[in-house]
Write a protein that holds these residues in place. Structure first.
Motif, PDB file in Angstrom:
ATOM      1  N   ARG A 169      -6.554  22.979  -4.297  1.00 35.55           N
ATOM      2  CA  ARG A 169      -5.776  22.141  -5.218  1.00 35.55           C
ATOM      3  C   ARG A 169      -5.356  22.954  -6.435  1.00 35.55           C
ATOM      4  O   ARG A 169      -4.202  22.922  -6.861  1.00 35.55           O
ATOM      5  CB  ARG A 169      -6.613  20.938  -5.660  1.00 35.55           C
ATOM      6  CG  ARG A 169      -5.921  20.064  -6.713  1.00 35.55           C
ATOM      7  CD  ARG A 169      -6.878  19.038  -7.281  1.00 35.55           C
ATOM      8  NE  ARG A 169      -6.208  18.229  -8.294  1.00 35.55           N
ATOM      9  CZ  ARG A 169      -6.087  18.576  -9.568  1.00 35.55           C
ATOM     10  NH1 ARG A 169      -6.583  19.729  -9.985  1.00 35.55           N
ATOM     11  NH2 ARG A 169      -5.461  17.771 -10.419  1.00 35.55           N
ATOM     12  N   LEU A 171      -1.496  24.055  -7.245  1.00 35.77           N
ATOM     13  CA  LEU A 171      -0.913  23.573  -8.503  1.00 35.77           C
ATOM     14  C   LEU A 171      -0.419  24.739  -9.349  1.00 35.77           C
ATOM     15  O   LEU A 171       0.667  24.691  -9.945  1.00 35.77           O
ATOM     16  CB  LEU A 171      -1.955  22.750  -9.251  1.00 35.77           C
ATOM     17  CG  LEU A 171      -1.533  22.011 -10.523  1.00 35.77           C
ATOM     18  CD1 LEU A 171      -0.322  21.136 -10.257  1.00 35.77           C
ATOM     19  CD2 LEU A 171      -2.692  21.171 -11.044  1.00 35.77           C
ATOM     20  N   VAL A 173       1.789  17.505  -5.130  1.00 37.94           N
ATOM     21  CA  VAL A 173       1.361  18.312  -6.274  1.00 37.94           C
ATOM     22  C   VAL A 173       1.958  17.799  -7.580  1.00 37.94           C
ATOM     23  O   VAL A 173       1.267  17.711  -8.598  1.00 37.94           O
ATOM     24  CB  VAL A 173       1.748  19.798  -6.064  1.00 37.94           C
ATOM     25  CG1 VAL A 173       1.578  20.581  -7.353  1.00 37.94           C
ATOM     26  CG2 VAL A 173       0.892  20.412  -4.969  1.00 37.94           C
TER      27      VAL A 173
END
Length: 486
Positions: free
Chosen positions: A345, A349, A393
């Motif tokens: 993640r 990002l 995202v």
């Protein structure tokens, strides 16, 4: 029976999106804003006793390795396969311990960069309003819709009145053409929206609104469907005998249908018309350093995760049975996947934000305030990921930039049309030109939407009249008739 088939179509589309639980968890974590992620991780720690949260990032808890203690009893009384499984678990725990150590080092480094040694406290929270429509559309994010399809869905929702109905004469197919969506796909997307919760929003009339709220069993009831479709006017005026005569049923059956219809919601739009105040913390921080921009994922709320020392000692000493072996193994795998999902993640990002900066060069490096057309698919190709990944995202995430806190989605200036070179034109550019035209217009003879279309065309932009009217409304500019000054 068309509505029955529509329901099946919707259910079929949902079934295609079913994913393995672990993959679904990873995708959900990717989509979570930082505050939601914090709560999710704390919940995960509750369900996995092998892990616990270390509140103080700088404390050194005693999590040193404990050498396995073997005894004659364990060597003679435990079966070889169980002993082997135990040994595997010990090795897996050591591996997990290393993973957690590496994660916490990485996590601490990122957090230090983001806060410059000053923790982000409650004063960094920013109040914002979450519209009911935004929450309603969040249901689409688990589906693999394209950027244009999501914009089209948003357009449909923006077009409804307070009760949730599209205007009379509104064409979902004609509207879809502005987003290069084929008629068949437009109808599919409309059906998906109609069946979201609450059902019936974007219906074109009260009959369609009520029909999509029927369950499968009710849809099989021809009399109930026919009364809603053909007898609704008679129903609201309580002409039960006329309905019974028209449908070839008795009055008791009509009343039974009426009771079922009374439980449906004729104004579902009222249920998404409210807004609530919430708080945000930026998910990424963009810092200008030596004429360049550095992207730092905000990790200030993510807890430090360590192995539970008690469980670790128990595993190293092999003080458990076969049933516990399986339990521990499941929790080890779950913990590994959790850390992997957290890392992915953060990296995704960071990469997406870096790509946004690269493609919105003028906005950042020249402080122009102007965004060029940019779509999810463009960034997806740049990073070699799926378009749906980019969508997850950026939605409901914010960037703390030198120009203020900005929703990541705002950097994607969706296309409003094409220029003479068949390049995409951003909404922002169109709005800017409309504003410029209206600022210098003759107030006694204001420019109409049709004239705005022609003026944009003279500037090389091919924009439909409906889009021009929509953008004018979004800018808070009245139509030409209301702008006229006598």
């Amino acid at each position: 029976m068309a509505n029955y088939h529509s329901l099946n179509l919707y259910q079929g589309l949902k079934m295609k999106q079913e994913l393995k639980p672990k993959m679904l968890q990873s995708l959900q974590m990717l989509a979570m804003p930082i505050m939601e992620l914090e709560q999710h991780l704390k919940q995960e720690l509750i369900t996995n006793p092998l892990l616990e949260m270390r509140e103080d990032r700088d404390s050194e808890d005693d999590i040193s390795e404990v050498e396995p203690e073997t005894s004659k009893e364990s060597e003679t009384d435990i079966e070889d396969d169980v002993e082997n499984d135990m040994s595997k678990n010990v090795e897996e725990v050591k591996e997990l311990s290393e993973i957690l150590d590496n994660w916490n080092d990485y996590h601490h480094e990122i957090s230090s960069r983001s806060t410059d040694s000053d923790e982000m406290g409650p004063e960094m929270y920013m109040p914002y309003i979450v519209e009911g429509k935004v929450v309603f559309l969040q249901q689409l994010y688990s589906l693999h819709l394209t950027d244009d399809e999501l914009d089209y869905a948003t357009d449909l929702l923006d077009s409804v009145n307070q009760h949730g109905f599209l205007p009379e004469g509104y064409s979902v197919i004609e509207s879809a053409s502005d987003y290069d969506i084929l008629p068949e796909r437009a109808l599919e997307i409309h059906q998906i929206i109609l069946h979201l919760d609450p059902s019936g929003i974007t219906a074109q009339n009260i009959q369609e609104c009520l029909l999509v709220q029927l369950n499968e069993e009710q849809l099989m009831n021809d009399k109930l469907v026919n009364i809603i479709t053909y007898e609704f006017e008679n129903l609201i005026h309580r002409r039960y005998q006329r309905i019974a005569s028209n449908q070839g049923i008795n009055e008791e059956q009509v009343l039974n249908c009426r009771n079922q219809i009374a439980k449906l919601d004729p104004k579902p739009g009222l249920r998404i018309g409210t807004a609530s105040e919430n708080y945000i913390i930026p998910d990424v921080i963009i810092k200008e350093i030596d004429d360049d921009f550095e992207v730092i994922v905000n990790d200030s709320l993510t807890p430090n995760i360590i192995l539970n020392p008690r469980y670790k000692k128990m595993i190293n000493r092999k003080q458990y049975d076969r049933e516990t072996i399986q339990f521990v193994r499941e929790k080890i795998n779950s913990a590994k996947f959790l850390i992997k999902s957290m890392y992915m993640r953060m990296r995704t990002l960071e990469r997406v934000t870096q790509s946004i900066i690269k493609h919105q060069h003028d906005f950042f490096y020249r402080s122009s305030g102007v965004l060029v057309p940019l779509t999810y698919s463009f960034i997806a190709q740049d990073l070699d990921v799926s378009e749906s990944t980019i969508s997850r995202v950026v939605r409901h995430k914010y960037a703390d930039t030198p120009f203020g806190v900005i929703p990541l989605k705002n950097f994607f200036s969706s296309t409003a049309g094409r220029d003479d070179n068949y390049e995409s034109v951003s909404r922002q550019r169109v709005k800017s030109l409309i504003h410029k035209y209206i600022d210098v217009e003759d107030k006694s003879n204001p420019i109409s939407d049709k004239e705005l279309v022609d003026m944009l065309k003279d500037d090389g932009l091919n924009i439909s009249r409906r889009i021009v009217a929509k953008y004018r409304d979004e800018m808070g500019v009245l139509n030409s008739r209301l702008r006229r000054i006598q």
